[in-house]
Design an enzyme around this catalytic site. Structure first.
Site, PDB file in Angstrom:
ATOM      1  CE  LYS A 233      12.201 -46.708   6.754  1.00 36.76           C
ATOM      2  NZ  LYS A 233      13.203 -48.665   6.839  1.00 36.76           N
TER       3      LYS A 233
ATOM      4  CG  HIS B 122      19.276 -38.701   1.657  1.00 35.89           C
ATOM      5  ND1 HIS B 122      19.222 -40.029   1.328  1.00 35.89           N
ATOM      6  CD2 HIS B 122      17.790 -37.916   2.029  1.00 35.89           C
ATOM      7  CE1 HIS B 122      18.139 -40.732   1.514  1.00 35.89           C
ATOM      8  NE2 HIS B 122      17.646 -39.604   3.203  1.00 35.89           N
TER       9      HIS B 122
ATOM     10  CE1 TYR C 118      11.911 -44.195   4.082  1.00 36.30           C
ATOM     11  CE2 TYR C 118      12.534 -42.679   6.130  1.00 36.30           C
ATOM     12  CZ  TYR C 118      12.809 -43.812   5.251  1.00 36.30           C
ATOM     13  OH  TYR C 118      13.800 -43.974   5.183  1.00 36.30           O
TER      14      TYR C 118
ATOM     15  CB  SER D 178      14.661 -43.186   8.958  1.00 37.35           C
ATOM     16  OG  SER D 178      14.719 -41.945   9.094  1.00 37.35           O
ATOM     17  CB  SER D 179      17.605 -40.230  13.013  1.00 45.27           C
ATOM     18  OG  SER D 179      18.164 -39.526  11.499  1.00 45.27           O
ATOM     19  CB  CYS D 180      12.477 -39.022   9.697  1.00 44.01           C
ATOM     20  SG  CYS D 180      12.422 -40.741   8.984  1.00 44.01           S
TER      21      CYS D 180
HETATM   22  O1  GFB Z   1      19.359 -34.915   3.177  1.00 44.46           O
HETATM   23  P1  GFB Z   1      18.155 -34.239   3.234  1.00 44.46           P
HETATM   24  O2  GFB Z   1      17.168 -34.558   2.236  1.00 44.46           O
HETATM   25  O3  GFB Z   1      16.859 -34.647   4.639  1.00 44.46           O
HETATM   26  O4  GFB Z   1      18.179 -32.363   3.698  1.00 44.46           O
HETATM   27  P2  GFB Z   1      16.635 -34.574   5.722  1.00 44.46           P
HETATM   28  C1  GFB Z   1      18.663 -32.104   4.923  1.00 44.46           C
HETATM   29  C2  GFB Z   1      19.055 -30.551   4.402  1.00 44.46           C
HETATM   30  O5  GFB Z   1      20.201 -30.661   4.035  1.00 44.46           O
HETATM   31  C3  GFB Z   1      17.913 -29.643   4.853  1.00 44.46           C
HETATM   32  C4  GFB Z   1      19.393 -29.226   3.782  1.00 44.46           C
HETATM   33  O6  GFB Z   1      17.533 -29.178   5.692  1.00 44.46           O
HETATM   34  C5  GFB Z   1      17.983 -29.769   3.261  1.00 44.46           C
HETATM   35  O7  GFB Z   1      17.109 -28.163   2.766  1.00 44.46           O
HETATM   36  N1  GFB Z   1      19.929 -29.075   1.773  1.00 44.46           N
HETATM   37  C6  GFB Z   1      20.714 -28.161   1.324  1.00 44.46           C
HETATM   38  C7  GFB Z   1      20.187 -29.738   0.698  1.00 44.46           C
HETATM   39  N2  GFB Z   1      21.074 -28.491   0.375  1.00 44.46           N
HETATM   40  C8  GFB Z   1      20.736 -29.943   0.012  1.00 44.46           C
HETATM   41  C9  GFB Z   1      20.533 -30.570  -1.338  1.00 44.46           C
HETATM   42  O8  GFB Z   1      21.095 -29.699  -2.776  1.00 44.46           O
HETATM   43  N3  GFB Z   1      19.400 -31.776  -1.146  1.00 44.46           N
HETATM   44  C10 GFB Z   1      19.031 -31.504  -0.280  1.00 44.46           C
HETATM   45  N4  GFB Z   1      18.520 -32.946  -0.260  1.00 44.46           N
HETATM   46  N5  GFB Z   1      19.242 -30.933   0.881  1.00 44.46           N
HETATM   47  C11 GFB Z   1      15.465 -36.638   5.402  1.00 44.46           C
HETATM   48  C12 GFB Z   1      14.391 -37.119   5.011  1.00 44.46           C
HETATM   49  O9  GFB Z   1      14.986 -35.722   5.979  1.00 44.46           O
HETATM   50  O10 GFB Z   1      16.403 -38.166   6.274  1.00 44.46           O
HETATM   51  C13 GFB Z   1      13.657 -38.691   4.999  1.00 44.46           C
HETATM   52  O11 GFB Z   1      13.332 -36.739   4.659  1.00 44.46           O
HETATM   53  C14 GFB Z   1      14.850 -39.590   5.701  1.00 44.46           C
HETATM   54  O12 GFB Z   1      12.580 -38.610   5.774  1.00 44.46           O
HETATM   55  C15 GFB Z   1      16.630 -39.291   5.766  1.00 44.46           C
HETATM   56  O13 GFB Z   1      14.814 -39.368   6.877  1.00 44.46           O
HETATM   57  C16 GFB Z   1      17.310 -39.917   6.891  1.00 44.46           C
HETATM   58  O14 GFB Z   1      17.614 -35.034   6.810  1.00 44.46           O
HETATM   59  O15 GFB Z   1      16.236 -33.108   6.314  1.00 44.46           O
END
Ligand code: GFB
Length: 324
Positions: free
Chosen positions: A144, A183, A140, A111-113
């Site tokens: 990874k 996500h 996580y 993952s890119s994280c």
């Molecule tokens: O996709 P996401 O949960 O993961 O959130 P990450 C990306 C961005 O979208 C964050 C915003 O800035 C969230 O605050 N966001 C806005 C939301 N509205 C929403 C919503 O309704 N739901 C969610 N989930 N986000 C993940 C990692 O990071 O990326 C994992 O936690 C993994 O480890 C994955 O690497 C690919 O991109 O921030």
């Protein structure tokens, strides 16, 4: 180009998830005739003895290690133990069994994280372990990173051809649309869809809307996985993405324009933003000759079509769960 014979036994670990189901579709398109799968009920991938037994009985020659516990920013911060334990165990058991039972090649998906929170953009493969990780998904990310190191260690000590690919944020059919654990992209599709159905004009977006993310349609990722299984044999991991990012606000506007053009966005800044920016450097992958095909708007439309169809077929369970 295809170098793997069509009748070679290929194990897709995690075939019911977002990535695994796309890898299955890609293998079927490629006419692979001997695809092996195991459901969670049939095989607990965290159990080394069970995984060894399964490998001994089924003898896969190629393995796509795309199983794991995954989720968005909220799930990562509230269930860190599951994210580190499940993923560490699954990576270790499958890599070890692949070594014990003579797998010819294994592709591990990270993952890119894995890159530092404040990494220079776009993020080059060399940036791994060069700084602190984003705290919200550190457990996580550590699991990874351990996956990459497992593949490298088994290559160095035993000569195994185990490779690692690091995808950017993914989306597509069979994603998890549960609002707490998903996500951002499936969450936005669901939020705008629900708002339209309920004739509610306001849709709440978590955070400030300013973080930047890069999104790859999962069938493009699966295509890259098959390409790398055929042609990439290096110890170093390789990034997979589109090379383009946008802000969460811009993403929300794109989803709104497709799903519910009349909606108004509202930002809930009490929710975390996470990493400020994640854009992958794709020089290594582009040099090999691979590029993605499906642009973001088209991919969102395809995913929304899949989502509405899955709701029609099964109104109470639009989500496929959150295992990859
Ligand atoms: O996709 P996401 O949960 O993961 O959130 P990450 C990306 C961005 O979208 C964050 C915003 O800035 C969230 O605050 N966001 C806005 C939301 N509205 C929403 C919503 O309704 N739901 C969610 N989930 N986000 C993940 C990692 O990071 O990326 C994992 O936690 C993994 O480890 C994955 O690497 C690919 O991109 O921030």
């Amino acid at each position: 180009m295809k170098t793997i014979p069509s009748d070679s036994p290929i194990f897709v670990a995690g075939h019911r998830g977002l990535v695994g189901s796309a890898v299955l579709r890609a293998l079927e398109r490629q006419s692979s005739r001997n695809i092996l799968t195991a459901t969670r009920e049939q095989l607990d991938l965290r159990d080394q003895a069970a995984v060894n037994y399964w490998f001994k009985a089924n003898r896969p020659e190629y393995v796509y290690l795309v199983a794991g516990t995954v989720g968005g920013i909220f799930a990562n911060s509230t269930r860190p133990a599951e994210f580190i334990y499940d993923n560490l165990m699954i990576h270790a058991t499958v890599v070890h069994a692949a070594h014990l039972y003579g797998v010819k090649k294994l592709l591990y998906l990270g993952s890119s994280c894995i890159y530092p929170r404040d990494c220079r953009q776009p993020m080059r493969e060399e940036a791994l372990l060069s700084g602190y990780l984003e705290p919200s998904n550190e457990p996580y990310a550590v699991a990874k990173i351990a996956g990459i190191k497992l593949c490298q260690a088994y290559r160095r000590q035993y000569g195994c051809n185990f490779i690692s690919a690091m995808p950017t944020n993914l989306y597509g059919p069979f994603d998890n649309f549960d609002l707490e654990s998903s996500h951002v992209l499936p969450a936005l599709i669901r939020k705008f869809h629900d708002a339209r159905v309920e004739a509610n004009r306001k849709v709440t977006i978590w955070g400030s809307g300013s973080p930047r993310r890069e999104f790859l349609y999962v069938d493009d990722l699966a295509d890259a996985c098959l390409f790398l299984m055929d042609s990439y044999n290096e110890e170093n991991h390789i990034n997979v993405g589109t090379g383009q990012d946008l802000t969460i606000r811009e993403l929300a506007e794109s989803v709104r324009d497709i799903v519910y053009p009349g909606a108004a966005l509202e930002f809930d800044t009490s929710k975390p933003d996470g990493t400020p920016r994640k854009l992958l450097d794709l020089s290594r992958l582009h040099k090999l000759g691979w590029r993605n095909r499906i642009d973001l708007n088209h991919g969102i439309r395809l995913t929304y079509d899949w989502y509405t169809e899955s709701l029609r077929l099964s109104p109470l369970t639009p989500s496929s769960g959150e295992k990859r």
